[in-house]
Design a protein around this motif. Sequence first.
Motif, short mmCIF file in Angstrom:
data_model
loop_
_atom_site.label_atom_id
_atom_site.label_comp_id
_atom_site.label_asym_id
_atom_site.label_seq_id
_atom_site.Cartn_x
_atom_site.Cartn_y
_atom_site.Cartn_z
N ARG A 91 -16.62 25.34 48.55
CA ARG A 91 -15.59 24.31 48.56
C ARG A 91 -14.35 24.76 47.80
N LYS A 92 -14.52 25.52 46.72
CA LYS A 92 -13.37 26.05 45.98
C LYS A 92 -12.56 27.03 46.83
N GLN A 94 -12.43 27.13 50.10
CA GLN A 94 -11.75 26.37 51.14
C GLN A 94 -10.52 25.67 50.59
N TRP A 95 -10.64 25.11 49.38
CA TRP A 95 -9.49 24.44 48.77
C TRP A 95 -8.37 25.44 48.48
N ARG A 96 -8.73 26.63 47.99
CA ARG A 96 -7.71 27.65 47.73
C ARG A 96 -7.00 28.09 49.01
N THR A 99 -4.66 25.25 50.05
CA THR A 99 -3.53 25.18 49.13
C THR A 99 -2.56 26.33 49.35
#
Length: 391
Positions: A91-92, A94-96, A99
Amino acid sequence: DGGDDATDGVGEEDGTDDATTTRNDFWTLQGYASFDAWHAARKAGWASNYSWHRAKRRKIEQSLLEDTVVCLPTNGTGCSADEFDRWLGVRKDQWRLLTRKRQRQRAEEEAKHSAAMMVVVVGKRKAKKQRSNSSESHGDSSTGSASILSSPRHGLKSPNSVLHSVVPRPSRLPLAPPPGRSTSTEIRLIDSIIEEEERKRQRLAERDPLDIRFIFDSSLGCPDDAVLNIFNFLPISMHWTFLCVSHTTSMQIRQREYLWKTICPSRWNLPRRPRVPWFKLYLTKIRTEETTARKQSDEVLLKAAPLISKADKLNQIQKLIKASRKKFEFNVSYTSGVVCERNSLLNLAVINRRHKIAKWLLEECGASIETVDRGNFSPLLNAAWNGDRSM
């Protein structure tokens, strides 16, 4: 510095000061504004080719591309620390990625805006220069006054000189590295992944589409079984799209009566000699089933919403879902665009802090944690918004 030493050596050996031999601006041929920009881009390329950086990029690609959605285990025993760390790492990443895509898009928009503003400034400068030239050619008096005002004795500047001093000349921006690029290794690797995706997307856009219309032509000998296998790759709700490829393809698929008769589910009561063509009978029944299932699912959500808002009564929710599953294939992760603000049952339980219902939906029913409401809030975000750590 190395480039300057190389140029000095060439000039001394030849004994000439020719500009073609002493000038060493190879970076401009590659699209860079200066040697520092070329050196920074090459340094980033060398660093990305290190073995540990390649291993890190493969790890990021595996988490981004292969495991696009990793859900927590839904068994009754819960999840281990390793499984949770793996899910959190995915999930991190994917968020990066999301962003960084937004940052690059924002940087490109700002670059386009600044380029448009520079064009406007240059246009105004040219127009003002033309007006000043036309005013100078009208008479000797106006010319004399303009020359006096612009003379260095009076300490005043002409309009053109003032404009040149206020507005700087547009300088060539470096083409690489792209705007907004960070020096962080992980961000640089994510940038390389995004650039590779953009290149693939550009190649696909430039490539001619694959023409498979000949497969649906029965006169060429393609059997109905082959076309049926093609239909199976798409969900049932998308079968009607084959009739929108072209007029010729639509007419060829409509004529395959055996295909439409075979693809019908066994639960249907089919007539021996239908009054309408088989394709129209199949698509009409599919559309009717989808509309009926959507209405029934909306009714389940309308009944479950007040029960969840009143209290954490798991028995009533269990009875409601079991009764709905007997009538039709109810999906606990269903979200409606009409009722409950596009909230699923899990989202409703999280918003109202119903821990028993949420636990049962996750562990027993396998509800998806990726559903979002109208505000694009997932169950995890709603729990964080409520400050419910136990949820």
